[in-house]
Design a protein around this motif. Structure first.
Motif, PDB file in Angstrom:
ATOM      1  N   THR A  18      -0.745   7.337  -9.209  1.00  0.00           N
ATOM      2  CA  THR A  18      -0.747   8.458 -10.162  1.00  0.00           C
ATOM      3  C   THR A  18      -1.890   8.367 -11.175  1.00  0.00           C
ATOM      4  O   THR A  18      -2.397   9.377 -11.624  1.00  0.00           O
ATOM      5  CB  THR A  18       0.589   8.522 -10.923  1.00  0.00           C
ATOM      6  OG1 THR A  18       0.885   7.215 -11.419  1.00  0.00           O
ATOM      7  CG2 THR A  18       1.726   8.960 -10.017  1.00  0.00           C
ATOM      8  N   ARG A  19      -2.292   7.138 -11.508  1.00  0.00           N
ATOM      9  CA  ARG A  19      -3.375   7.006 -12.501  1.00  0.00           C
ATOM     10  C   ARG A  19      -4.728   7.391 -11.902  1.00  0.00           C
ATOM     11  O   ARG A  19      -5.695   7.580 -12.620  1.00  0.00           O
ATOM     12  CB  ARG A  19      -3.432   5.566 -13.032  1.00  0.00           C
ATOM     13  CG  ARG A  19      -2.253   5.192 -13.907  1.00  0.00           C
ATOM     14  CD  ARG A  19      -2.176   3.706 -14.112  1.00  0.00           C
ATOM     15  NE  ARG A  19      -2.040   3.021 -12.831  1.00  0.00           N
ATOM     16  CZ  ARG A  19      -2.548   1.832 -12.553  1.00  0.00           C
ATOM     17  NH1 ARG A  19      -3.228   1.173 -13.467  1.00  0.00           N
ATOM     18  NH2 ARG A  19      -2.385   1.283 -11.371  1.00  0.00           N
ATOM     19  N   THR A  31       7.249  -3.478  -6.785  1.00  0.00           N
ATOM     20  CA  THR A  31       6.569  -4.361  -5.835  1.00  0.00           C
ATOM     21  C   THR A  31       7.546  -5.304  -5.102  1.00  0.00           C
ATOM     22  O   THR A  31       7.322  -5.631  -3.941  1.00  0.00           O
ATOM     23  CB  THR A  31       5.484  -5.170  -6.551  1.00  0.00           C
ATOM     24  OG1 THR A  31       6.018  -5.653  -7.792  1.00  0.00           O
ATOM     25  CG2 THR A  31       4.263  -4.330  -6.851  1.00  0.00           C
ATOM     26  N   LYS A  90      -4.014   6.125  -2.407  1.00  0.00           N
ATOM     27  CA  LYS A  90      -5.078   5.366  -3.092  1.00  0.00           C
ATOM     28  C   LYS A  90      -5.735   4.330  -2.193  1.00  0.00           C
ATOM     29  O   LYS A  90      -6.968   4.192  -2.209  1.00  0.00           O
ATOM     30  CB  LYS A  90      -4.506   4.717  -4.361  1.00  0.00           C
ATOM     31  CG  LYS A  90      -5.517   3.929  -5.150  1.00  0.00           C
ATOM     32  CD  LYS A  90      -4.988   3.511  -6.514  1.00  0.00           C
ATOM     33  CE  LYS A  90      -3.828   2.565  -6.440  1.00  0.00           C
ATOM     34  NZ  LYS A  90      -3.406   2.061  -7.757  1.00  0.00           N
ATOM     35  N   ALA A 108       0.828  -1.214   0.000  1.00  0.00           N
ATOM     36  CA  ALA A 108       0.000   0.000   0.000  1.00  0.00           C
ATOM     37  C   ALA A 108       0.862   1.263   0.000  1.00  0.00           C
ATOM     38  O   ALA A 108       0.520   2.260   0.604  1.00  0.00           O
ATOM     39  CB  ALA A 108      -0.918  -0.011   1.232  1.00  0.00           C
ATOM     40  N   ALA A 109       2.001   1.185  -0.712  1.00  0.00           N
ATOM     41  CA  ALA A 109       2.926   2.320  -0.676  1.00  0.00           C
ATOM     42  C   ALA A 109       2.887   3.159  -1.952  1.00  0.00           C
ATOM     43  O   ALA A 109       3.551   4.181  -2.037  1.00  0.00           O
ATOM     44  CB  ALA A 109       4.349   1.819  -0.443  1.00  0.00           C
ATOM     45  N   GLY A 110       2.107   2.708  -2.936  1.00  0.00           N
ATOM     46  CA  GLY A 110       2.136   3.366  -4.253  1.00  0.00           C
ATOM     47  C   GLY A 110       1.588   4.779  -4.235  1.00  0.00           C
ATOM     48  O   GLY A 110       0.877   5.188  -3.313  1.00  0.00           O
ATOM     49  N   GLN A 111       1.941   5.531  -5.279  1.00  0.00           N
ATOM     50  CA  GLN A 111       1.486   6.925  -5.363  1.00  0.00           C
ATOM     51  C   GLN A 111       0.115   7.055  -5.994  1.00  0.00           C
ATOM     52  O   GLN A 111      -0.515   8.105  -5.885  1.00  0.00           O
ATOM     53  CB  GLN A 111       2.477   7.731  -6.199  1.00  0.00           C
ATOM     54  CG  GLN A 111       3.809   7.866  -5.519  1.00  0.00           C
ATOM     55  CD  GLN A 111       4.584   9.059  -6.052  1.00  0.00           C
ATOM     56  OE1 GLN A 111       4.004   9.998  -6.585  1.00  0.00           O
ATOM     57  NE2 GLN A 111       5.881   9.007  -5.905  1.00  0.00           N
ATOM     58  N   ASN A 161      -2.067  -7.096  -3.190  1.00  0.00           N
ATOM     59  CA  ASN A 161      -2.082  -5.684  -3.570  1.00  0.00           C
ATOM     60  C   ASN A 161      -3.102  -4.948  -2.706  1.00  0.00           C
ATOM     61  O   ASN A 161      -4.243  -5.396  -2.594  1.00  0.00           O
ATOM     62  CB  ASN A 161      -2.487  -5.527  -5.033  1.00  0.00           C
ATOM     63  CG  ASN A 161      -1.315  -5.707  -5.962  1.00  0.00           C
ATOM     64  OD1 ASN A 161      -0.172  -5.794  -5.529  1.00  0.00           O
ATOM     65  ND2 ASN A 161      -1.594  -5.756  -7.245  1.00  0.00           N
ATOM     66  N   GLY A 162      -2.702  -3.840  -2.125  1.00  0.00           N
ATOM     67  CA  GLY A 162      -3.615  -3.091  -1.251  1.00  0.00           C
ATOM     68  C   GLY A 162      -4.612  -2.235  -2.003  1.00  0.00           C
ATOM     69  O   GLY A 162      -5.354  -1.467  -1.396  1.00  0.00           O
ATOM     70  N   GLN A 182       8.255   1.894   2.894  1.00  0.00           N
ATOM     71  CA  GLN A 182       9.043   1.835   1.661  1.00  0.00           C
ATOM     72  C   GLN A 182       9.327   3.287   1.270  1.00  0.00           C
ATOM     73  O   GLN A 182       8.424   4.009   0.848  1.00  0.00           O
ATOM     74  CB  GLN A 182       8.256   1.117   0.558  1.00  0.00           C
ATOM     75  CG  GLN A 182       9.062   0.908  -0.706  1.00  0.00           C
ATOM     76  CD  GLN A 182       8.206   0.510  -1.894  1.00  0.00           C
ATOM     77  OE1 GLN A 182       6.983   0.656  -1.900  1.00  0.00           O
ATOM     78  NE2 GLN A 182       8.858   0.014  -2.942  1.00  0.00           N
ATOM     79  N   GLN A 184       9.143   4.483  -4.058  1.00  0.00           N
ATOM     80  CA  GLN A 184       8.322   3.449  -4.694  1.00  0.00           C
ATOM     81  C   GLN A 184       9.057   2.873  -5.898  1.00  0.00           C
ATOM     82  O   GLN A 184       8.833   3.284  -7.035  1.00  0.00           O
ATOM     83  CB  GLN A 184       6.951   4.019  -5.076  1.00  0.00           C
ATOM     84  CG  GLN A 184       5.994   4.091  -3.915  1.00  0.00           C
ATOM     85  CD  GLN A 184       6.331   5.193  -2.935  1.00  0.00           C
ATOM     86  OE1 GLN A 184       6.311   6.366  -3.286  1.00  0.00           O
ATOM     87  NE2 GLN A 184       6.652   4.850  -1.686  1.00  0.00           N
ATOM     88  N   ARG A 185       9.941   1.920  -5.616  1.00  0.00           N
ATOM     89  CA  ARG A 185      10.809   1.392  -6.673  1.00  0.00           C
ATOM     90  C   ARG A 185      10.278   0.097  -7.276  1.00  0.00           C
ATOM     91  O   ARG A 185      10.929  -0.510  -8.108  1.00  0.00           O
ATOM     92  CB  ARG A 185      12.212   1.174  -6.106  1.00  0.00           C
ATOM     93  CG  ARG A 185      12.804   2.489  -5.581  1.00  0.00           C
ATOM     94  CD  ARG A 185      14.292   2.417  -5.465  1.00  0.00           C
ATOM     95  NE  ARG A 185      14.719   1.357  -4.573  1.00  0.00           N
ATOM     96  CZ  ARG A 185      15.874   0.724  -4.677  1.00  0.00           C
ATOM     97  NH1 ARG A 185      16.704   1.037  -5.630  1.00  0.00           N
ATOM     98  NH2 ARG A 185      16.207  -0.205  -3.804  1.00  0.00           N
TER      99      ARG A 185
HETATM  100  P1  TTP Z   1       0.513   0.001  -9.002  1.00  0.00           P
HETATM  101  O1  TTP Z   1      -0.972   0.102  -9.113  1.00  0.00           O
HETATM  102  O2  TTP Z   1       1.272  -0.503 -10.169  1.00  0.00           O
HETATM  103  O3  TTP Z   1       1.139   1.390  -8.560  1.00  0.00           O
HETATM  104  P2  TTP Z   1       0.459   2.588  -7.805  1.00  0.00           P
HETATM  105  O4  TTP Z   1      -0.478   2.129  -6.758  1.00  0.00           O
HETATM  106  O5  TTP Z   1       1.532   3.512  -7.353  1.00  0.00           O
HETATM  107  O6  TTP Z   1      -0.426   3.311  -8.911  1.00  0.00           O
HETATM  108  P3  TTP Z   1       0.006   4.144 -10.224  1.00  0.00           P
HETATM  109  O7  TTP Z   1       0.581   3.158 -11.192  1.00  0.00           O
HETATM  110  O8  TTP Z   1      -1.313   4.700 -10.659  1.00  0.00           O
HETATM  111  O9  TTP Z   1       0.947   5.228  -9.820  1.00  0.00           O
HETATM  112  O10 TTP Z   1       0.917  -0.910  -7.765  1.00  0.00           O
HETATM  113  C1  TTP Z   1       0.325  -2.144  -7.445  1.00  0.00           C
HETATM  114  C2  TTP Z   1       0.288  -2.285  -5.945  1.00  0.00           C
HETATM  115  O11 TTP Z   1       1.600  -2.278  -5.394  1.00  0.00           O
HETATM  116  C3  TTP Z   1      -0.433  -1.167  -5.266  1.00  0.00           C
HETATM  117  O12 TTP Z   1      -1.144  -1.728  -4.204  1.00  0.00           O
HETATM  118  C4  TTP Z   1       0.668  -0.262  -4.764  1.00  0.00           C
HETATM  119  C5  TTP Z   1       1.791  -1.206  -4.492  1.00  0.00           C
HETATM  120  N1  TTP Z   1       3.137  -0.658  -4.702  1.00  0.00           N
HETATM  121  C6  TTP Z   1       3.979  -0.471  -3.617  1.00  0.00           C
HETATM  122  O13 TTP Z   1       3.598  -0.720  -2.465  1.00  0.00           O
HETATM  123  N2  TTP Z   1       5.249  -0.027  -3.840  1.00  0.00           N
HETATM  124  C7  TTP Z   1       5.729   0.244  -5.083  1.00  0.00           C
HETATM  125  O14 TTP Z   1       6.903   0.627  -5.214  1.00  0.00           O
HETATM  126  C8  TTP Z   1       4.833   0.068  -6.199  1.00  0.00           C
HETATM  127  C9  TTP Z   1       5.295   0.367  -7.598  1.00  0.00           C
HETATM  128  C10 TTP Z   1       3.554  -0.399  -5.967  1.00  0.00           C
END
Ligand code: TTP
Length: 394
Positions: free
Chosen positions: A12-13, A84, A23, A7-10, A104-105, A78, A81-82
């Motif tokens: 962006t979409r 998964t 998100k 659950a660390a992603g940004q 995936n969170g 994390q 965000q480099r």
């Molecule tokens: P994504 O949906 O690919 O990435 P995101 O949530 O940042 O969205 P966007 O592409 O719109 O920017 O990621 C899949 C899952 O993994 C989601 O639950 C977020 C998580 N994630 C992390 O925890 N760390 C990371 O470095 C990445 C890339 C994803």
């Protein structure tokens, strides 16, 4: 089964909805998106949850605390965000020796399917789709998974990766993967190693939803609001008509002349009416307001969003404290009946939805009698003038 939830992603979409909110904390029915993921994990038998947080981490930490649904919760940060695999590596220090699950969170999983996954050995959850080329596709041979192929032209199967895995204990030592072509450290490379070293099975999921883009937040709410049972605790005027599975939380008010067709959820502190019509998997968030002569269909109002007078809002997401001026109308259907398009990271994309209204970032405002065209995005704090017809994002 110890479970890592990414659950660390940004997100962006998902902008502008993730401009100031992670998100996983976007509202889906009566709780944040990631709470549904964790609920499914707990129902499937998670013994411990390790949440990998990063972007806007505090909000996630505050929501879960040290224990959730009787299961201990830990947080791993994390920093960047480099990818998964990097996210899992950040959480690995909280793992005990033994197998572990990763989820995936930002995905909804159905509980029985996840339970099947948890009862299996090294395994990956899959979902059947008609258009596998747009996803990570499972390469399945002789009943075993051989790996995941990203968006292949000739997909080896119609089963796609749901981002739900059970890894063998040794995988804790396989997390240092090479950077992929798209510049990320990918968990699918760890899965590929697991497939080389042992038999990895594919567990078909009955239902699954990846919530990455704004219209998928509507789909997530359609799913989870659809599961609510009628429960009226708020103050409802005798002249209101609540039909079917309507939930009115304590502290919410529904005034005279209101019709609400379930499934629908009116959250604490929200007010509806007088004389309003709410229908179709709508969530009126905490302290939000639907005023006189307003029709709302299949939409999500986040906290404090207000549509006060004489308006129509269909198939839309209104961020925190959005305010629509009197007479604001949302178009949610194209004349040609084609799927509505939306701009995601600068690219026009078909949402596949015939009905889609607008996506409004927090605190967006419309002047009176604004017309908003289908597929328009209003960014955080955007404003329209009285009488404007808005056909482009702003
Ligand atoms: P994504 O949906 O690919 O990435 P995101 O949530 O940042 O969205 P966007 O592409 O719109 O920017 O990621 C899949 C899952 O993994 C989601 O639950 C977020 C998580 N994630 C992390 O925890 N760390 C990371 O470095 C990445 C890339 C994803």
């Amino acid at each position: 089964m110890q479970t890592l939830v990414l659950a660390a992603g940004q997100g962006t979409r998902m902008r502008p909805l993730t401009e100031s909110r992670p998100k996983p904390m976007l509202p889906v029915a009566d709780r944040p998106l990631v709470a549904h993921t964790v609920d499914a994990a707990v129902a499937a038998g998670a013994s411990k949850i390790v949440l990998i947080v990063g972007y806007e981490a505090e909000e996630v930490k505050e929501y879960f605390g040290a224990e959730y649904a009787g299961v201990p919760v830990e947080f791993a940060v994390q920093e960047e965000q480099r990818g998964t695999a990097d996210a899992v590596r950040a959480g690995a220090e909280y793992l005990d020796p033994g197998p572990f699950a990763v989820l995936n969170g930002d995905a909804l999983y159905d509980h029985p399917s996840l339970e099947e996954l948890y009862n299996d050995g090294p395994a990956v959850g899959s979902y059947r789709v008609d258009n596998p080329s747009e996803y990570g596709v499972l390469d399945i041979r002789d009943g075993n998974v051989r790996g995941v192929i990203e968006k292949p032209e000739n997909p080896p199967s119609d089963r796609i990766n749901t981002g739900a895995y059970i890894f063998p204990p040794e995988a804790q030592n396989w997390l240092d993967v090479e950077t992929s072509e798209r510049g990320e450290l990918e968990l699918t490379d760890v899965l590929a190693r697991a497939c080389e070293e042992s038999d990895v099975t594919d567990v078909p999921f009955d239902r699954w939803l990846d919530v990455g883009r704004p219209w998928e937040l509507l789909a997530a709410n359609e799913w989870k609001v659809g599961e609510l049972d009628r429960d009226i605790r708020g103050e409802v005027h005798g002249g209101a008509d609540l039909r079917g599975d309507v939930v009115v939380e304590e502290g919410a008010t529904v005034d005279a002349g209101v019709v609400i067709e379930g499934p629908a959820l009116v959250r604490s502190g929200a007010s509806v009416g007088p004389n309003a019509y709410v229908r179709g998997a709508t969530v009126i968030g905490e302290d939000a307001k639907v005023g006189h002569g307003v029709e709302v269909k299949n939409s999500v109002f986040m906290e404090g969003a207000t549509v006060g007078h004489l308006s129509y809002v269909g198939d839309s997401v209104l961020g925190r404290d959005v305010n629509f001026g009197a007479g604001t109308k949302v178009a949610n259907l194209r004349h040609d009946g084609e799927a509505v398009k939306l701009t995601v990271k600068g690219e026009r994309i078909s949402t596949g939805r015939r009905k889609l209204g607008v996506i409004c970032g927090d605190e967006a405002k419309t002047g009176i009698n604004t017309s908003l065209n289908s597929g328009v995005i209003l960014s955080e704090g955007a404003a329209t003038k009285p009488g404007e017809s808005v056909t482009r994002d702003r």
